[in-house]
Motif scaffolding. Structure first.
Motif, short mmCIF file in Angstrom:
data_model
loop_
_atom_site.label_atom_id
_atom_site.label_comp_id
_atom_site.label_asym_id
_atom_site.label_seq_id
_atom_site.Cartn_x
_atom_site.Cartn_y
_atom_site.Cartn_z
N ILE A 17 0.61 -1.25 -0.19
CA ILE A 17 -0.15 -0.10 -0.12
C ILE A 17 0.59 1.17 -0.23
O ILE A 17 0.81 1.95 -1.00
CB ILE A 17 -0.69 -0.30 1.50
CG1 ILE A 17 -1.75 -1.23 1.32
CG2 ILE A 17 -1.24 1.17 1.67
CD1 ILE A 17 -3.01 -1.37 0.53
N ALA A 18 2.07 1.05 0.54
CA ALA A 18 2.72 2.64 1.02
C ALA A 18 3.02 2.42 -0.12
O ALA A 18 3.94 3.65 -0.34
CB ALA A 18 4.16 2.35 2.55
N LYS A 19 3.93 2.09 -0.79
CA LYS A 19 4.56 1.67 -2.19
C LYS A 19 3.82 2.53 -3.21
O LYS A 19 4.15 3.18 -4.04
CB LYS A 19 5.48 0.47 -2.95
CG LYS A 19 6.56 0.34 -2.89
CD LYS A 19 6.96 -0.93 -3.74
CE LYS A 19 7.37 -1.89 -2.40
NZ LYS A 19 7.72 -3.27 -2.59
N MET A 20 2.40 2.45 -2.82
CA MET A 20 1.28 3.16 -4.27
C MET A 20 1.28 3.77 -3.83
O MET A 20 1.03 4.67 -5.24
CB MET A 20 0.18 1.62 -4.33
CG MET A 20 0.37 0.38 -4.89
SD MET A 20 -0.31 -0.42 -4.72
CE MET A 20 -1.87 0.31 -6.32
N VAL A 21 0.93 4.15 -2.33
CA VAL A 21 0.15 5.61 -2.54
C VAL A 21 1.65 6.61 -2.12
O VAL A 21 1.70 7.91 -3.33
CB VAL A 21 0.29 5.59 -0.96
CG1 VAL A 21 0.49 7.11 0.21
CG2 VAL A 21 -0.87 4.91 -0.56
N ALA A 22 3.27 6.04 -2.07
CA ALA A 22 4.28 6.78 -2.96
C ALA A 22 4.45 7.32 -3.56
O ALA A 22 4.36 8.03 -4.66
CB ALA A 22 5.31 6.37 -2.08
N LYS A 23 4.17 6.14 -5.04
CA LYS A 23 3.93 6.44 -5.90
C LYS A 23 2.93 8.09 -6.96
O LYS A 23 3.50 8.78 -7.94
CB LYS A 23 4.03 5.71 -6.82
CG LYS A 23 4.21 5.84 -8.63
CD LYS A 23 3.98 4.03 -8.73
CE LYS A 23 5.07 3.54 -9.91
NZ LYS A 23 5.13 2.32 -10.10
N LYS A 24 1.92 7.67 -6.36
CA LYS A 24 0.91 8.04 -6.67
C LYS A 24 0.82 9.80 -5.99
O LYS A 24 1.00 11.06 -6.59
CB LYS A 24 -0.92 8.35 -5.94
CG LYS A 24 -0.87 7.13 -7.15
CD LYS A 24 -3.03 7.22 -6.45
CE LYS A 24 -3.89 5.63 -7.50
NZ LYS A 24 -4.90 5.82 -7.17
#
Ligand code: DC
Length: 220
Positions: A17-24
């Motif tokens: 989740i954190a990886k995807m939020v970071a990307k966005k």
């Protein structure tokens, strides 16, 4: 600088989740568990027993953990060696939980993690981010799921990596780690008073990501 803290038990989906939020959000993702894992790998390689706090504390001075980023992917360096591919086994997981309770191990990584958050917009995941590492984070999320669901996710993840594993054993290990991480004296896993509790058992990854972005946008 904006800081988002994500804490929760093993296998709750924090890193995905954190990886995807970071990307966005175009933030840096900091996986603090990987830093503790790198230290545990060092202790294992030295043949030190997890109960030997004295020896573990002593060799902490010989360890240098650093992070590098390649296309947004975090690489953990243990004395200059990229150990990303070596730190996800069940053996390392258990050794990490066993040794991250020692003050010398935690002290080693705390300032490194805090320094990262001072100079960059970060989303950081771990056990004590909202309570100890980034007490002033703009948003704190306590992400969890049932142990059965967390074990199922970890099982699928390990299989995908080509690692042979047993679902019941994984659930047992997860419960043992939670118990240890929640009950240690220093920086135990617990929900910060001002953290948002998010149970992801019945949510898709995208739903959790959207929820966190929504929470962050509201508190920014
Ligand atoms: O998030 P993870 O499964 O990679 O973490 C591995 C272990 O590291 C976990 O059992 C407890 C420890 N840990 C910790 O004590 N504090 C953190 N901030 C992150 C991880």
């Amino acid at each position: 600088m904006y800081n988002i803290a994500i804490d929760g038990p093993a296998g709750a989906g924090k890193s995905t989740i954190a990886k995807m939020v970071a990307k966005k959000l175009d933030f840096i993702y900091v996986d603090t568990g990987a830093m503790y894992r790198a230290m545990a790998l060092y202790f294992l390689r030295q043949g030190i027993a997890p109960q030997d706090e004295e020896q573990i504390s002593k060799v902490c001075d010989d360890i240098q953990v650093s992070l590098e980023y390649e296309n947004g992917e975090q690489k953990v360096l243990l004395n200059g060696e990229n150990v990303n591919g070596l730190i996800r086994t069940e053996e390392v997981s258990m050794m990490t939980s066993d040794t991250s309770k020692y003050p010398a191990v935690r002290a080693k990584l705390l300032s490194l993690q805090q320094d990262l958050a001072k100079t960059k917009n970060v989303i950081m995941d771990g056990r004590d981010i909202g309570t100890c590492v980034l007490p002033n984070a703009d948003l704190k999320v306590y992400l969890t799921a049932s142990s059965a669901e967390r074990a199922r996710r970890r099982y699928l993840e390990q299989k995908e990596r080509g690692i042979d594993c047993d679902l019941a054993q994984i659930e047992q290990d997860i419960i043992a780690r939670d118990e240890q991480d929640m009950n240690r004296e220093i920086a135990p896993l617990k929900q910060a008073e001002d953290a948002v509790y998010l149970d992801s058992s019945d949510l898709t990854i995208d739903q959790v990501v959207d929820k966190i972005i929504e929470l962050f946008t509201a508190c920014k």
